[in-house]
Design a protein around this motif. Structure first.
Motif, PDB file in Angstrom:
ATOM      1  N   ALA A 109     -31.118  -1.526  14.524  1.00  0.00           N
ATOM      2  CA  ALA A 109     -29.852  -1.531  15.243  1.00  0.00           C
ATOM      3  C   ALA A 109     -28.733  -2.104  14.383  1.00  0.00           C
ATOM      4  O   ALA A 109     -27.591  -1.610  14.409  1.00  0.00           O
ATOM      5  N   THR A 110     -29.040  -3.121  13.607  1.00  0.00           N
ATOM      6  CA  THR A 110     -28.027  -3.747  12.756  1.00  0.00           C
ATOM      7  C   THR A 110     -27.651  -2.856  11.579  1.00  0.00           C
ATOM      8  O   THR A 110     -26.467  -2.731  11.225  1.00  0.00           O
ATOM      9  N   LEU A 111     -28.641  -2.213  10.958  1.00  0.00           N
ATOM     10  CA  LEU A 111     -28.339  -1.276   9.885  1.00  0.00           C
ATOM     11  C   LEU A 111     -27.436  -0.153  10.378  1.00  0.00           C
ATOM     12  O   LEU A 111     -26.512   0.276   9.662  1.00  0.00           O
ATOM     13  N   ALA A 112     -27.690   0.317  11.589  1.00  0.00           N
ATOM     14  CA  ALA A 112     -26.846   1.385  12.148  1.00  0.00           C
ATOM     15  C   ALA A 112     -25.401   0.927  12.283  1.00  0.00           C
ATOM     16  O   ALA A 112     -24.467   1.681  11.972  1.00  0.00           O
ATOM     17  N   ILE A 113     -25.200  -0.298  12.719  1.00  0.00           N
ATOM     18  CA  ILE A 113     -23.846  -0.833  12.887  1.00  0.00           C
ATOM     19  C   ILE A 113     -23.156  -1.000  11.536  1.00  0.00           C
ATOM     20  O   ILE A 113     -21.992  -0.628  11.353  1.00  0.00           O
ATOM     21  N   GLU A 114     -23.874  -1.544  10.571  1.00  0.00           N
ATOM     22  CA  GLU A 114     -23.271  -1.861   9.280  1.00  0.00           C
ATOM     23  C   GLU A 114     -23.057  -0.636   8.393  1.00  0.00           C
ATOM     24  O   GLU A 114     -22.082  -0.580   7.627  1.00  0.00           O
ATOM     25  N   LEU A 115     -23.956   0.345   8.486  1.00  0.00           N
ATOM     26  CA  LEU A 115     -23.927   1.447   7.536  1.00  0.00           C
ATOM     27  C   LEU A 115     -23.359   2.747   8.087  1.00  0.00           C
ATOM     28  O   LEU A 115     -23.139   3.698   7.326  1.00  0.00           O
ATOM     29  N   GLY A 116     -23.110   2.797   9.372  1.00  0.00           N
ATOM     30  CA  GLY A 116     -22.626   4.031   9.986  1.00  0.00           C
ATOM     31  C   GLY A 116     -21.341   4.562   9.366  1.00  0.00           C
ATOM     32  O   GLY A 116     -21.151   5.776   9.211  1.00  0.00           O
ATOM     33  N   VAL A 155     -27.294  10.462  16.077  1.00  0.00           N
ATOM     34  CA  VAL A 155     -28.327   9.582  16.628  1.00  0.00           C
ATOM     35  C   VAL A 155     -28.494   8.425  15.663  1.00  0.00           C
ATOM     36  O   VAL A 155     -28.900   8.617  14.514  1.00  0.00           O
ATOM     37  N   SER A 156     -28.176   7.216  16.096  1.00  0.00           N
ATOM     38  CA  SER A 156     -28.303   6.061  15.207  1.00  0.00           C
ATOM     39  C   SER A 156     -28.496   4.800  16.027  1.00  0.00           C
ATOM     40  O   SER A 156     -27.992   4.674  17.153  1.00  0.00           O
ATOM     41  N   GLY A 157     -29.256   3.881  15.458  1.00  0.00           N
ATOM     42  CA  GLY A 157     -29.519   2.616  16.119  1.00  0.00           C
ATOM     43  C   GLY A 157     -30.552   2.702  17.230  1.00  0.00           C
ATOM     44  O   GLY A 157     -30.704   1.769  18.016  1.00  0.00           O
ATOM     45  N   GLN A 158     -31.302   3.796  17.273  1.00  0.00           N
ATOM     46  CA  GLN A 158     -32.231   4.036  18.374  1.00  0.00           C
ATOM     47  C   GLN A 158     -33.679   3.786  17.967  1.00  0.00           C
ATOM     48  O   GLN A 158     -34.042   3.912  16.795  1.00  0.00           O
ATOM     49  N   THR A 159     -34.504   3.466  18.957  1.00  0.00           N
ATOM     50  CA  THR A 159     -35.948   3.409  18.774  1.00  0.00           C
ATOM     51  C   THR A 159     -36.571   4.452  19.683  1.00  0.00           C
ATOM     52  O   THR A 159     -36.401   4.403  20.900  1.00  0.00           O
ATOM     53  N   LEU A 160     -37.259   5.406  19.081  1.00  0.00           N
ATOM     54  CA  LEU A 160     -37.908   6.487  19.819  1.00  0.00           C
ATOM     55  C   LEU A 160     -39.400   6.185  19.961  1.00  0.00           C
ATOM     56  O   LEU A 160     -40.103   6.065  18.950  1.00  0.00           O
ATOM     57  N   TYR A 161     -39.865   6.051  21.198  1.00  0.00           N
ATOM     58  CA  TYR A 161     -41.279   5.797  21.451  1.00  0.00           C
ATOM     59  C   TYR A 161     -42.034   7.121  21.467  1.00  0.00           C
ATOM     60  O   TYR A 161     -41.675   8.030  22.205  1.00  0.00           O
ATOM     61  N   VAL A 162     -43.044   7.218  20.617  1.00  0.00           N
ATOM     62  CA  VAL A 162     -43.871   8.421  20.519  1.00  0.00           C
ATOM     63  C   VAL A 162     -45.265   8.014  20.950  1.00  0.00           C
ATOM     64  O   VAL A 162     -46.094   7.609  20.125  1.00  0.00           O
ATOM     65  N   ASN A 163     -45.519   8.089  22.255  1.00  0.00           N
ATOM     66  CA  ASN A 163     -46.745   7.487  22.776  1.00  0.00           C
ATOM     67  C   ASN A 163     -47.394   8.295  23.899  1.00  0.00           C
ATOM     68  O   ASN A 163     -48.180   7.744  24.674  1.00  0.00           O
ATOM     69  N   GLY A 164     -47.077   9.573  23.982  1.00  0.00           N
ATOM     70  CA  GLY A 164     -47.737  10.414  24.984  1.00  0.00           C
ATOM     71  C   GLY A 164     -47.381  10.111  26.413  1.00  0.00           C
ATOM     72  O   GLY A 164     -48.095  10.511  27.340  1.00  0.00           O
ATOM     73  N   GLY A 165     -46.284   9.378  26.628  1.00  0.00           N
ATOM     74  CA  GLY A 165     -45.816   9.087  27.983  1.00  0.00           C
ATOM     75  C   GLY A 165     -46.352   7.818  28.593  1.00  0.00           C
ATOM     76  O   GLY A 165     -46.089   7.529  29.769  1.00  0.00           O
ATOM     77  N   LEU A 166     -47.113   7.008  27.828  1.00  0.00           N
ATOM     78  CA  LEU A 166     -47.696   5.779  28.361  1.00  0.00           C
ATOM     79  C   LEU A 166     -46.622   4.746  28.614  1.00  0.00           C
ATOM     80  O   LEU A 166     -45.710   4.564  27.824  1.00  0.00           O
TER      81      LEU A 166
END
Length: 252
Positions: free
Chosen positions: A166-173, A240-251
């Motif tokens: 999240a911080t890299l997205a803010i600083e480097l965008g 799309v920046s500063g995001q965390t995408l959960y790839v977990n089959g819907g759990l």
């Protein structure tokens, strides 16, 4: 698809598992891939697989927890290819134990490789991306960031990846650089097999039981995560920046 034609990608921890699958996926879509791992010999299999499929890749040794090693590796990649467009921070280790048994050394090792390593490599690579006005940084978090028994060190490191992202997205965008994270759930890798063995289970049985709890009724494959990383590393994901995408089959 040729989304990465003309692009140079650096993938750490690319000798096996998600890192290897990601390196192959990016190369398959046209990227020149620098395959980084702790030992140069370990990169050979991934490099060979990419070249056999008609792609371009070279191996580089790096200790992501050591600033000097990181600088040398990134300088070598930039010197060889003239640019770095994509960074995937995948290098990671586990040293699992309940917190009252967890040694200080095991805490330090996991935080150094998983979190400090992502910081050091991102810091080095952005020096190439900023002047170019373009870059994609994708780092591996985990569903363990939400807490997981026996993984206080790993959970802390992976939660830290989300804050770093999240911080890299803010600083480097402003320089045309996006930063995102992917948080896999249960993925069938050597690391999860080791976890199964640690608790006294056969890895195949461990996977079967895990799949029963996952809405899509299977565990993940490294290629599932690589596909998500490839999207976030592409030009299509430019907003799309500063995001965390959960790839977990819907759990949940």
């Amino acid at each position: 698809m040729d989304r990465f034609t003309g692009r140079v990608a650096v993938v750490t921890g690319a000798a096996q598992g998600i890192g290897a699958a990601t390196a192959c996926r990016l190369a398959g879509e046209g990227a020149t891939v620098a395959v980084l791992d702790l030992d140069l010999d370990r990169t050979a299999e991934t490099v060979a697989a990419i070249r056999a499929a008609g792609g371009t890749a070279d191996g580089y040794a790096v200790d992501v927890a050591d600033a000097g090693s990181v600088s040398a590796a990134v300088d070598a990649v930039a010197g060889a290819y003239g640019r770095i467009d994509v960074l995937v921070n995948d290098a990671g280790v586990t040293r699992d134990n309940l917190v009252h048994k967890l040694s200080e050394d095991d805490w330090d090792t996991v935080l150094s490789v998983n979190l400090k390593g992502a910081y050091l490599v991102s810091r080095a690579v952005q020096q190439q991306m900023v002047p170019a006005g373009y870059g994609r940084i994708v780092s591996l978090s985990s569903t363990s960031a939400l807490g997981n028994r026996g993984q206080a060190n790993y959970a802390a490191a992976k939660a830290g990846i989300q804050g770093l992202t999240a911080t890299l997205a803010i600083e480097l965008g402003r320089y045309g650089i996006t930063a995102n994270a992917v948080a896999p759930g249960y993925v069938a890798t050597a690391m999860t097999a080791a976890t199964a063995q640690r608790v006294g289970m056969d890895p195949a049985e461990h996977q079967r039981l895990a799949a029963e709890q996952i809405p899509v009724r299977r565990v993940g494959r490294p290629e599932d995560v690589a596909a998500a990383i490839a999207f976030l590393a592409s030009e299509e994901a430019g907003y799309v920046s500063g995001q965390t995408l959960y790839v977990n089959g819907g759990l949940r």
